[in-house]
Design a protein around this motif. Structure first.
Motif, PDB file in Angstrom:
ATOM      1  N   LYS A   1       0.824  -1.206   0.000  1.00  0.00           N
ATOM      2  CA  LYS A   1       0.000   0.000   0.000  1.00  0.00           C
ATOM      3  C   LYS A   1       0.859   1.258   0.000  1.00  0.00           C
ATOM      4  N   ALA A   2       2.000   1.179   0.695  1.00  0.00           N
ATOM      5  CA  ALA A   2       2.876   2.352   0.751  1.00  0.00           C
ATOM      6  C   ALA A   2       3.450   2.694  -0.626  1.00  0.00           C
ATOM      7  N   ILE A   3       3.637   1.669  -1.484  1.00  0.00           N
ATOM      8  CA  ILE A   3       4.206   1.942  -2.804  1.00  0.00           C
ATOM      9  C   ILE A   3       3.132   2.173  -3.862  1.00  0.00           C
ATOM     10  N   GLY A   4       1.872   2.248  -3.423  1.00  0.00           N
ATOM     11  CA  GLY A   4       0.830   2.658  -4.359  1.00  0.00           C
ATOM     12  C   GLY A   4      -0.279   1.666  -4.627  1.00  0.00           C
ATOM     13  N   PHE A   5      -0.262   0.459  -4.029  1.00  0.00           N
ATOM     14  CA  PHE A   5      -1.349  -0.495  -4.234  1.00  0.00           C
ATOM     15  C   PHE A   5      -2.621   0.031  -3.568  1.00  0.00           C
ATOM     16  N   THR A   6      -3.717  -0.035  -4.275  1.00  0.00           N
ATOM     17  CA  THR A   6      -5.005   0.354  -3.693  1.00  0.00           C
ATOM     18  C   THR A   6      -5.584  -0.838  -2.932  1.00  0.00           C
ATOM     19  N   PRO A   7      -6.546  -0.587  -2.032  1.00  0.00           N
ATOM     20  CA  PRO A   7      -7.190  -1.718  -1.348  1.00  0.00           C
ATOM     21  C   PRO A   7      -7.786  -2.726  -2.324  1.00  0.00           C
ATOM     22  N   GLY A   8      -8.349  -2.238  -3.445  1.00  0.00           N
ATOM     23  CA  GLY A   8      -8.912  -3.153  -4.425  1.00  0.00           C
ATOM     24  C   GLY A   8      -7.872  -4.054  -5.052  1.00  0.00           C
ATOM     25  N   GLN A   9      -6.694  -3.525  -5.311  1.00  0.00           N
ATOM     26  CA  GLN A   9      -5.627  -4.347  -5.879  1.00  0.00           C
ATOM     27  C   GLN A   9      -5.161  -5.419  -4.904  1.00  0.00           C
ATOM     28  N   VAL A  10      -5.054  -5.064  -3.632  1.00  0.00           N
ATOM     29  CA  VAL A  10      -4.661  -6.048  -2.624  1.00  0.00           C
ATOM     30  C   VAL A  10      -5.689  -7.177  -2.552  1.00  0.00           C
ATOM     31  N   VAL A  11      -6.972  -6.807  -2.575  1.00  0.00           N
ATOM     32  CA  VAL A  11      -8.018  -7.831  -2.546  1.00  0.00           C
ATOM     33  C   VAL A  11      -7.922  -8.724  -3.780  1.00  0.00           C
ATOM     34  N   ARG A  12      -7.659  -8.093  -4.942  1.00  0.00           N
ATOM     35  CA  ARG A  12      -7.596  -8.873  -6.177  1.00  0.00           C
ATOM     36  C   ARG A  12      -6.428  -9.858  -6.175  1.00  0.00           C
ATOM     37  N   VAL A  13      -5.333  -9.536  -5.473  1.00  0.00           N
ATOM     38  CA  VAL A  13      -4.205 -10.469  -5.405  1.00  0.00           C
ATOM     39  C   VAL A  13      -4.658 -11.807  -4.824  1.00  0.00           C
ATOM     40  N   PHE A  14      -5.312 -11.748  -3.660  1.00  0.00           N
ATOM     41  CA  PHE A  14      -5.777 -12.977  -3.010  1.00  0.00           C
ATOM     42  C   PHE A  14      -6.901 -13.630  -3.819  1.00  0.00           C
ATOM     43  N   LEU A  15      -7.801 -12.808  -4.331  1.00  0.00           N
ATOM     44  CA  LEU A  15      -8.933 -13.346  -5.089  1.00  0.00           C
ATOM     45  C   LEU A  15      -8.448 -14.048  -6.351  1.00  0.00           C
ATOM     46  N   LEU A  16      -7.497 -13.427  -7.036  1.00  0.00           N
ATOM     47  CA  LEU A  16      -6.976 -14.013  -8.269  1.00  0.00           C
ATOM     48  C   LEU A  16      -6.335 -15.370  -8.006  1.00  0.00           C
ATOM     49  N   GLN A  17      -5.548 -15.457  -6.941  1.00  0.00           N
ATOM     50  CA  GLN A  17      -4.868 -16.717  -6.642  1.00  0.00           C
ATOM     51  C   GLN A  17      -5.854 -17.854  -6.409  1.00  0.00           C
ATOM     52  N   HIS A  18      -6.792 -17.652  -5.495  1.00  0.00           N
ATOM     53  CA  HIS A  18      -7.658 -18.754  -5.088  1.00  0.00           C
ATOM     54  C   HIS A  18      -8.718 -19.069  -6.133  1.00  0.00           C
ATOM     55  N   VAL A  19      -9.150 -18.079  -6.892  1.00  0.00           N
ATOM     56  CA  VAL A  19     -10.048 -18.386  -8.003  1.00  0.00           C
ATOM     57  C   VAL A  19      -9.308 -19.198  -9.063  1.00  0.00           C
ATOM     58  N   ALA A  20      -8.017 -18.889  -9.282  1.00  0.00           N
ATOM     59  CA  ALA A  20      -7.225 -19.676 -10.230  1.00  0.00           C
ATOM     60  C   ALA A  20      -7.091 -21.123  -9.757  1.00  0.00           C
ATOM     61  N   TYR A  21      -6.834 -21.311  -8.440  1.00  0.00           N
ATOM     62  CA  TYR A  21      -6.759 -22.678  -7.913  1.00  0.00           C
ATOM     63  C   TYR A  21      -8.082 -23.420  -8.147  1.00  0.00           C
ATOM     64  N   ALA A  22      -9.190 -22.773  -7.777  1.00  0.00           N
ATOM     65  CA  ALA A  22     -10.509 -23.401  -7.911  1.00  0.00           C
ATOM     66  C   ALA A  22     -10.840 -23.674  -9.369  1.00  0.00           C
ATOM     67  N   LEU A  23     -10.510 -22.716 -10.243  1.00  0.00           N
ATOM     68  CA  LEU A  23     -10.803 -22.891 -11.665  1.00  0.00           C
ATOM     69  C   LEU A  23      -9.998 -24.044 -12.255  1.00  0.00           C
ATOM     70  N   LEU A  24      -8.720 -24.135 -11.874  1.00  0.00           N
ATOM     71  CA  LEU A  24      -7.900 -25.238 -12.365  1.00  0.00           C
ATOM     72  C   LEU A  24      -8.449 -26.580 -11.889  1.00  0.00           C
ATOM     73  N   GLY A  25      -8.824 -26.662 -10.599  1.00  0.00           N
ATOM     74  CA  GLY A  25      -9.399 -27.898 -10.080  1.00  0.00           C
ATOM     75  C   GLY A  25     -10.710 -28.247 -10.760  1.00  0.00           C
ATOM     76  N   ALA A  26     -11.558 -27.232 -11.029  1.00  0.00           N
ATOM     77  CA  ALA A  26     -12.844 -27.486 -11.690  1.00  0.00           C
ATOM     78  C   ALA A  26     -12.644 -27.979 -13.113  1.00  0.00           C
ATOM     79  N   VAL A  27     -11.699 -27.390 -13.840  1.00  0.00           N
ATOM     80  CA  VAL A  27     -11.428 -27.832 -15.209  1.00  0.00           C
ATOM     81  C   VAL A  27     -10.903 -29.265 -15.219  1.00  0.00           C
ATOM     82  N   VAL A  28      -9.994 -29.572 -14.291  1.00  0.00           N
ATOM     83  CA  VAL A  28      -9.466 -30.941 -14.203  1.00  0.00           C
ATOM     84  C   VAL A  28     -10.591 -31.933 -13.912  1.00  0.00           C
ATOM     85  N   ALA A  29     -11.475 -31.586 -12.958  1.00  0.00           N
ATOM     86  CA  ALA A  29     -12.577 -32.481 -12.601  1.00  0.00           C
ATOM     87  C   ALA A  29     -13.522 -32.685 -13.776  1.00  0.00           C
TER      88      ALA A  29
END
Length: 760
Positions: A279-307
């Motif tokens: 945040k000190a170097i310019g990340f907005t709260p929305g960007q921080v949220v998207r970091v975590f959201l992007l990771q776990h949605v990618a995990y779930a999406l990969l697992g769903a495609v495999v299944a």
């Protein structure tokens, strides 16, 4: 966006194990839900397809030969009529297998309830002995077009011309005769007739049955079957398998969502300084949220495609009913929509739980706020000080304190860990009940192992003598089973007279008492629901022209005929009809006797005058559920391990600030490691206790609810044996300790300063 992806990639490299677990968990959950969808489609659509293509009848009425069924076509709400067709009840044999069948005389394929040929051809007038078999009957007889069927006791033979699917109730050995279409000339002594009614509104089925009984007269009705009964029977265990998979799939999805929420919350607490720097170097709260959201949605999406890919490519190769269900499901019209909707719904749910947890990361201030030097509840309690005074190991006392100091956080961890453990206990309960039903069928009302039906060549005395001569037969209960019209004349039920007052049949009772006195009976849950009566009520039914009034004194576990059975003694039925003779015998065998071997011995001794069938056990159709339970336990175990690793990581971070203090008071690295291990063992033990305490009642409720909905009735459920629960709890607790040992040992050997970098 590039910075967000780089940070997410860096975080992924440092949490590879957690990422792998999340992908596997997502794949297992989506696969379970897809298999459940396939089983639901397999249970419902094949019968519906046959019914639609065959232009099926909604009501089939079996009546006496002299009744005038032509008036049924003029009833209100009747769109078209099939028949009436003459019928003859006979027994046929093929390749050493006997089956009771109904010969139905017809010259041409009917327009209503038309058989759908799957092999061979339709009846040919040039071949008067040719017949067409219903497909399930053909499988039971191992018959194919061109085979010859014999009728025991006569010189008559029938030739299989074809095999056809039908939407009518299917053949069940000893319960429902098989359907055989034949030319009218092939029927030597027709004993009844059958008429099919196709209705303009299927919802008026009960009213149509009532009107038909009024027109024909109650005394002329032998049996009534409806499309709802045929559909429920066709769905059978497939629908139950789908319900089990769907229930556990949804439960695992909720558990996975909770695990993701806990994992992100723990990681946010462990990366407070990193998030503040972002945040000190310019990340907005929305960007921080998207970091975590992007990771776990990618995990779930990969697992769903495999299944989805595995289910689509390999699902049809699964042995047994599951593979058949996937193969049929892939040919159904809604298959593509379900294949997309189920994984998308699972990914969206995981994304929602991820977003709730990631929202906290967006609220982290750019400048880290120093934590208090002493955490809330950090002082030792009186019990802890007393334990130390008793010279208990410091690791044990301090580990207990560390596990439950932060009550809200500790409670949340216990709840998240207890959820998959709870579902595992429910799965073990399902396994236990399947084993119990299979090994002890008497617990569900199947005390007899064989059903024997003599033909006209054997009277009661000769049959009893023949059965008594077999040393493997422990008891033979004479009886009759007839169709009876319920009050209101909207349906037929099974009225069973079995055993005598001196030697009663051992029914499995879930409520009330056994029927001993005159006019006393026990009834299945399906009958109680159909008639809206309870134990203690009197019910009136009609058998032919004779009314029968019985007092229900108990509720029996009744797996046959959807529980629509009322049972009394043969003596009670004889009081209303003195000329009644047994038409069947239920045989209870001695321990260790093989039912198939005894059936062969009796058939040989009777020289073909006995029709002997093993009693069908519902557990035989549930054998695929064992593999399903194993797979579900594996998925739930993955979820539990993911949550356990999250809790271990959080506990290790929580203890880093105390390292210098613990070393200053003289604790060795091994003792410090023991504190973390003890904390995780205590947390897991609490979760095991909660999961077991809640899982057993939940399993009882679910199993009894399924029993009530199927007509069998409540009272089937039994919890897992302590011999199974104790090892399960021990494995969970010891496994938690083993998983915690390595990271705790590494942390205990670090030289950390008490700074914000070590604050959890």
């Amino acid at each position: 966006m590039r910075a967000t992806l780089r940070w997410a990639h860096s975080d992924l490299r440092s949490h590879r194990g957690e990422a792998l677990f999340m992908v596997l968990v997502s794949a297992g959950i989506v696969a379970s839900l897809l298999l459940a969808t396939a089983l639901f489609g397999y249970a419902t659509n094949p019968w519906q397809r046959i019914f639609t293509q065959a232009h099926g009848a909604h009501v089939w009425i079996h009546s006496g030969r002299s009744s005038d069924a032509s008036e049924l076509a003029r009833l209100d709400g009747v769109e078209s009529v099939a028949g009436p067709y003459p019928t003859e009840s006979v027994t046929v044999t093929s390749r050493g297998t006997r089956a009771s069948v109904e010969l139905r005389g017809t010259l041409r394929p009917p327009s209503v309830g038309r058989p759908l040929l799957t092999a061979g051809h339709w009846l040919d007038p040039s071949d008067p002995a040719g017949v067409v078999l219903e497909s399930r009957l053909a499988r039971a007889l191992l018959a194919e077009p061109g085979d010859t069927l014999s009728i025991p006791g006569t010189a008559r033979t029938l030739t299989v011309a074809g095999i056809a699917d039908s939407a009518e109730p299917r053949y069940r050995p000893g319960e429902q005769p098989g359907l055989v279409w034949a030319l009218p000339s092939a029927l030597r002594s027709a004993d009844g007739q059958v008429t099919g009614l196709r209705l303009t509104d299927p919802g008026d089925t009960d009213y149509a049955v009532q009107r038909a009984v009024t027109v024909l007269g109650a005394g002329a009705i032998n049996e009534v079957s409806t499309w709802q009964q045929a559909r429920a029977e066709a769905q059978g265990e497939n629908r139950l398998l789908g319900q089990v998979l769907g229930l556990f799939g949804l439960g695992a999805l909720v558990a996975a969502g909770c695990a993701v929420h806990g994992a992100i919350g723990t990681r946010v607490r462990g990366h407070l300084r990193d998030i503040s720097v972002l945040k000190a170097i310019g990340f907005t709260p929305g960007q921080v949220v998207r970091v975590f959201l992007l990771q776990h949605v990618a995990y779930a999406l990969l697992g769903a495609v495999v299944a989805a890919a595995l289910t689509l490519g390999l699902g049809g190769r699964i042995p047994g009913r599951l593979g058949d269900a996937v193969g049929v499901w892939q040919g159904l019209p809604g298959h593509t929509v379900a294949l997309l909707a189920v994984p998308v719904a699972a990914v969206l749910f995981i994304a929602a739980t991820t977003g709730l947890a990631a929202w906290r990361a967006g609220r982290v201030p750019p400048v880290p706020v120093p934590r208090p030097a002493a955490s809330a509840g950090g002082r030792l309690t009186g019990v802890a000080r007393a334990a130390l005074g008793l010279r208990l190991p410091p690791a044990l006392v301090l580990g207990w304190r560390q596990a439950f100091t932060r009550r809200a956080r500790s409670l949340a961890t216990v709840v998240r860990l207890a959820l998959p453990l709870l579902l595992i206990v429910v799965a073990m309960s399902a396994w236990t009940n399947i084993d119990r039903i299979h090994s002890r069928p008497a617990d569900i009302g199947l005390a007899a192992a064989l059903t024997v039906r003599p033909d006209a060549g054997l009277d009661d005395a000769a049959t009893r003598s023949l059965l008594a001569d077999n040393p493997r037969v422990a008891a033979a209960y004479p009886g009759v089973e007839v169709a009876a019209l319920v009050p209101g004349q909207t349906a037929t039920i099974a009225l069973r007279g079995l055993g005598t007052r001196q030697d009663p049949y051992p029914y499995a009772l879930a409520e009330g008492r056994s029927a001993h006195g005159p006019d006393e009976a026990v009834a299945g849950q399906g009958l109680l629901d159909l008639l809206d009566v309870r134990v203690g009520d009197w019910v009136r039914m009609t058998v032919g022209d004779q009314p029968q009034i019985l007092h229900i004194v108990g509720r029996s576990i009744e797996p046959e005929n959807a529980g629509r059975v009322i049972s009394t003694s043969l003596d009670t039925l004889r009081e209303n009809d003195p000329g009644l003779h047994p038409t069947l015998y239920q045989l209870r065998l001695r321990p260790g006797a093989d039912p198939h071997q005894v059936a062969d011995e009796l058939s040989r001794a009777a020289h073909g005058h006995l029709d002997v069938h093993p009693v069908a056990n519902p557990a035989d159709g549930l054998s695929p559920l064992r593999g399903v339970v194993v797979g579900l336990i594996a998925v739930l175990a993955l979820i539990g391990i993911t949550e356990l690793l999250t809790a271990i990581g959080g506990t290790v971070r929580e203890s880093e600030r105390d390292l210098l203090a613990l070393k200053a008071i003289g604790l060795s690295p091994r003792q410090i490691t023991g504190i973390t291990v003890t904390a995780m063992v205590c947390t897991t033990l609490a979760a095991v206790c909660v999961g077991t305490a809640l899982g057993i009642p939940l399993a009882h409720w679910l199993i009894d609810a399924q029993g009530r909905s199927s007509g069998i009735g409540a009272g089937l459920a039994r919890g897992p044996s302590p011999l199974l629960l104790v090892p399960f709890g021990a494995v969970a607790v010891l496994g938690a300790g083993a998983l915690a040992a390595l990271p705790a040992s590494r942390a205990a050997r670090r030289r950390l300063a008490d700074t914000l970098s070590a604050v959890a």
